[in-house]
Design a protein around this motif. Structure first.
Motif: not given
Length: 327
Positions: A124-125, A128, A215, A218
Motif C-alpha cells: 500500500s502506498n 501511487n 495522493v 493508492d
C-alpha cells in the motif's frame, strides 16, 4: 588486454590470501575455482528502485562473498533496457525486473525466461497516483477522461491501476496513459503536460516533497495488494549452463531478502548510494514487500492477471520458468 587479465588475476589472488576485499569472490574470475561453481563472476543489471535493494544488501553484508561469488553491478534505467544485453550474455541477471515485460518476452519467444529469485511485491502506498495540490482529481472516479503518466505502456502500472479502477467502478478505458520515464514525471505534472502521474519510490516521496503533490489513488490497494511485481531474472540457457552459480546467487538474494524484511535499516543504508536518494527520504519512503521464497503461486497471480487483462494469451509454463536448484 593481457595486462588487464594479469592484474585481475593478481587482485583475485590477493583477495584469496588476505580475505579482506569486500564483495569479491574467493577465486579468480575465469571460473569457479575451488568452490564448485561453474563461474564465480556474475554481471547483474540493476535499476535505481527499491525493488532491487536486496542486491545491494547482499553485497554490503558479504553474502555473495560467502557463496564464493563476485558480482559486478551494471546500472540501467529500465529493466527492458537490459533485456538485449541479457539475451546476448553481456549481463547474466537483471535485478528488480518487472514480471510483465519478461513474461511477455517469454510468450513472444524473445527469450527463454528463468526467474532466479523474487524481488518485490506491491504494498500500500508504494506506487501511487499523484496530482497537483490544487487538482480537482480527488478519487479514482475522477481519473476518467484524464491523462496519467506511467513509465512503460501496457505494463505493471496500467495492469495494477486498471484493476484498482475496475474494483472502484471506474471505466478504465476512459483513462489515457502516456509513457513518461520516472525521473521526468514530476516535471510533466508541474508543467501540466499530464493530469496525474503513477509513480514509485523514491520519485513518489520526492515529488510530494518538492511539488506538494498529493495522493489521488493508492496504487497498492486492493485487489492488487501483495501482487508479485518484480524479480531477479535470467535466461534458461544461463541457469542450465550454470546451475550451481545460479543456486549460489539465489541463496545470497534470499538471505538478503530476509535481512531486508527483518530490518528496514538494511535497505535504508543502501538506497542513498544506488538510488541517489537523500538518507532522510530513504528513512520514510514506503518500501515494497521482499518475499523470502520463490513462489509459483505468487508468480501465477500476476500471470493470471495478465491473461485476464489481455497482456498474455495464456498462463505460461511456470515450472520451466522458475529456477529451482537440483538436489
Amino acid at each position: 588486454m593481457r595486462q588487464s587479465l594479469r592484474l585481475s588475476a593478481l587482485v583475485s589472488a590477493l583477495a584469496l590470501a588476505a580475505s579482506v576485499i569486500t564483495g569479491c569472490g574467493d577465486s579468480d574470475s575465469s571460473g569457479g575455482g575451488g568452490n564448485g561453481l561453474e563461474t564465480d563472476s556474475i554481471k547483474v543489471a540493476s535499476l535505481p528502485l527499491a525493488d532491487g535493494a536486496s542486491l545491494y544488501v547482499a553485497q554490503k553484508a558479504g553474502l555473495f562473498k560467502k557463496e564464493g561469488l563476485k558480482v559486478e553491478i551494471v546500472p540501467v534505467q529500465k529493466s527492458t533496457d537490459a533485456q538485449p544485453a541479457l539475451i546476448k550474455g553481456d549481463v547474466n541477471i537483471i535485478a528488480g525486473a518487472n514480471y510483465v515485460s519478461f513474461l511477455q518476452a517469454e510468450e513472444k519467444g524473445t527469450l527463454k525466461l528463468s526467474i532466479v529469485a523474487p524481488a518485490a511485491t506491491l504494498t500500500s502506498n508504494m506506487m501511487n497516483v499523484l496530482v497537483k495540490p490544487d487538482s480537482k482529481i480527488k478519487t479514482a472516479k475522477d481519473l476518467e477522461g484524464k491523462t496519467v503518466a506511467i513509465n512503460i505502456l501496457n505494463n505493471i502500472q496500467s495492469l495494477t491501476l486498471n484493476s484498482i479502477l475496475k474494483a472502484n467502478n471506474v471505466d478504465a478505458t476512459k483513462v489515457k496513459y502516456v509513457s513518461v520515464p520516472f525521473p521526468q514525471m514530476a516535471a510533466a505534472l508541474e508543467k501540466g503536460q499530464v493530469d496525474a502521474i503513477h509513480t514509485v519510490e523514491p520519485f513518489l516521496s520526492d515529488t510530494e516533497k518538492k511539488l506538494g503533490a498529493r495522493v489521488a489513488v493508492d496504487g497498492g490497494s486492493e485487489p492488487v495488494t501483495g501482487l508479485a511485481i518484480s524479480g531477479f531474472v535470467s535466461t534458461q540457457e544461463w541457469t542450465k549452463k550454470n546451475p550451481k552459480t545460479a543456486a549460489a546467487f539465489q541463496r545470497a538474494i534470499i538471505n538478503a531478502q530476509k535481512l531486508s524484511t527483518q530490518d528496514r535499516k538494511k535497505v535504508e543504508e543502501v538506497l542513498p548510494g544506488y538510488a541517489k536518494m537523500d538518507p532522510e527520504v530513504a528513512s520514510v519512503i514506503t518500501l515494497p514487500g521482499y518475499p523470502t521464497s520463490l513462489s509459483k503461486t505468487r508468480i501465477k497471480g500476476v500471470a493470471d492477471l495478465m491473461v485476464s487483462s489481455g497482456l498474455l494469451k495464456k498462463t505460461p509454463d511456470l515450472d520451466s520458468i522458475l529456477f529451482h536448484p537440483t538436489a
